[in-house]
Write a protein that holds these residues in place. Structure first.
Motif, PDB file in Angstrom:
ATOM      1  N   LYS A 166     -35.582  59.968  -5.008  1.00  0.00           N
ATOM      2  CA  LYS A 166     -36.341  58.847  -5.559  1.00  0.00           C
ATOM      3  C   LYS A 166     -37.295  58.276  -4.511  1.00  0.00           C
ATOM      4  O   LYS A 166     -38.469  58.023  -4.802  1.00  0.00           O
ATOM      5  CB  LYS A 166     -35.386  57.762  -6.055  1.00  0.00           C
ATOM      6  N   GLY A 179     -40.186  60.642  -3.924  1.00  0.00           N
ATOM      7  CA  GLY A 179     -41.126  60.556  -5.040  1.00  0.00           C
ATOM      8  C   GLY A 179     -41.959  59.289  -4.982  1.00  0.00           C
ATOM      9  O   GLY A 179     -43.166  59.317  -5.227  1.00  0.00           O
ATOM     10  N   ILE A 180     -41.333  58.185  -4.647  1.00  0.00           N
ATOM     11  CA  ILE A 180     -42.052  56.915  -4.531  1.00  0.00           C
ATOM     12  C   ILE A 180     -43.073  56.985  -3.398  1.00  0.00           C
ATOM     13  O   ILE A 180     -44.196  56.503  -3.530  1.00  0.00           O
ATOM     14  CB  ILE A 180     -41.067  55.746  -4.334  1.00  0.00           C
ATOM     15  N   ILE A 227     -45.989  58.984  -4.694  1.00  0.00           N
ATOM     16  CA  ILE A 227     -46.776  58.298  -5.721  1.00  0.00           C
ATOM     17  C   ILE A 227     -47.508  57.078  -5.162  1.00  0.00           C
ATOM     18  O   ILE A 227     -48.693  56.872  -5.405  1.00  0.00           O
ATOM     19  CB  ILE A 227     -45.872  57.878  -6.900  1.00  0.00           C
ATOM     20  N   THR A 287     -33.010  57.344 -10.937  1.00  0.00           N
ATOM     21  CA  THR A 287     -34.047  58.183 -10.337  1.00  0.00           C
ATOM     22  C   THR A 287     -35.093  58.579 -11.373  1.00  0.00           C
ATOM     23  O   THR A 287     -36.296  58.439 -11.146  1.00  0.00           O
ATOM     24  CB  THR A 287     -33.420  59.439  -9.703  1.00  0.00           C
ATOM     25  N   LEU A 330     -38.750  56.679 -11.244  1.00  0.00           N
ATOM     26  CA  LEU A 330     -39.943  57.452 -10.916  1.00  0.00           C
ATOM     27  C   LEU A 330     -40.956  57.437 -12.059  1.00  0.00           C
ATOM     28  O   LEU A 330     -42.170  57.337 -11.819  1.00  0.00           O
ATOM     29  CB  LEU A 330     -39.563  58.888 -10.543  1.00  0.00           C
ATOM     30  N   PHE A 342     -44.621  55.937 -11.770  1.00  0.00           N
ATOM     31  CA  PHE A 342     -45.737  56.844 -12.017  1.00  0.00           C
ATOM     32  C   PHE A 342     -46.699  56.262 -13.040  1.00  0.00           C
ATOM     33  O   PHE A 342     -47.922  56.294 -12.864  1.00  0.00           O
ATOM     34  CB  PHE A 342     -45.212  58.214 -12.496  1.00  0.00           C
TER      35      PHE A 342
END
Length: 169
Positions: free
Chosen positions: A23, A26-27, A30, A158, A162, A166
């Protein structure tokens, strides 16, 4: 039985940690470094709010539940715990919501993040209500259920976290 419980909880915690790493990665992809720092500040505010308003009731509830095995006592303890967490959570949510602009100025120096801070107040309420169920599982020693909930919670957190970041940016 002890080794089985340790394995279940340990496995669930490892999975939860891996989901947290995914997570956060991914953050970071992004939002970038500044977005990750902002999210960390929000997360810290959430954790402090949850700890302050929870007043340690989760720990004492587990102790109380584990010492009572009568079904009527457990039902009474669950009701009292739920009501107490509801009152504490509503107070926290209301306080954070009404003072969100001042909190935003105190933390960031601007009011741009006041709505996000208000949403964190709602999250504190939900987390405190969740503590009731976690305390019941821990106190009644339903370790496998606790492990399943930990895994499911981290996986859903998660995925939806995400997706929300997003699409909201």
């Amino acid at each position: 039985k002890l080794m089985k419980s340790m394995f279940q909880i340990g496995s669930a915690q490892i999975f939860s940690t891996l989901m947290s790493i995914i997570k956060m990665k991914g953050i970071a992809i992004i939002l970038g470094p500044s977005g990750l720092g902002l999210l960390s500040i929000f997360n810290s505010f959430f954790n402090v709010g949850q700890q302050v308003t929870g007043l340690g009731m989760k720990v004492s509830a587990v102790r109380k539940i584990s010492s009572h095995h009568d079904l009527a006592d457990l039902s009474n303890i669950k009701s009292v715990l739920f009501i107490a967490h509801m009152i504490q959570g509503l107070c926290a949510m209301t306080g954070v919501w009404f003072f969100r602009e001042k909190i935003s100025i105190l933390i960031f120096g601007v009011t741009n993040f006041s709505n996000a801070i208000g949403i964190i107040g709602i999250s504190i309420l939900i987390a405190l209500l969740n503590h009731t169920h976690i305390a019941l599982l821990q106190g009644t020693q339903r370790i496998s259920d606790l492990g399943r909930i930990t895994i499911l919670g981290s996986l859903l957190s998660t995925i939806f976290g995400l997706l929300a970041i997003f699409f909201a940016g």
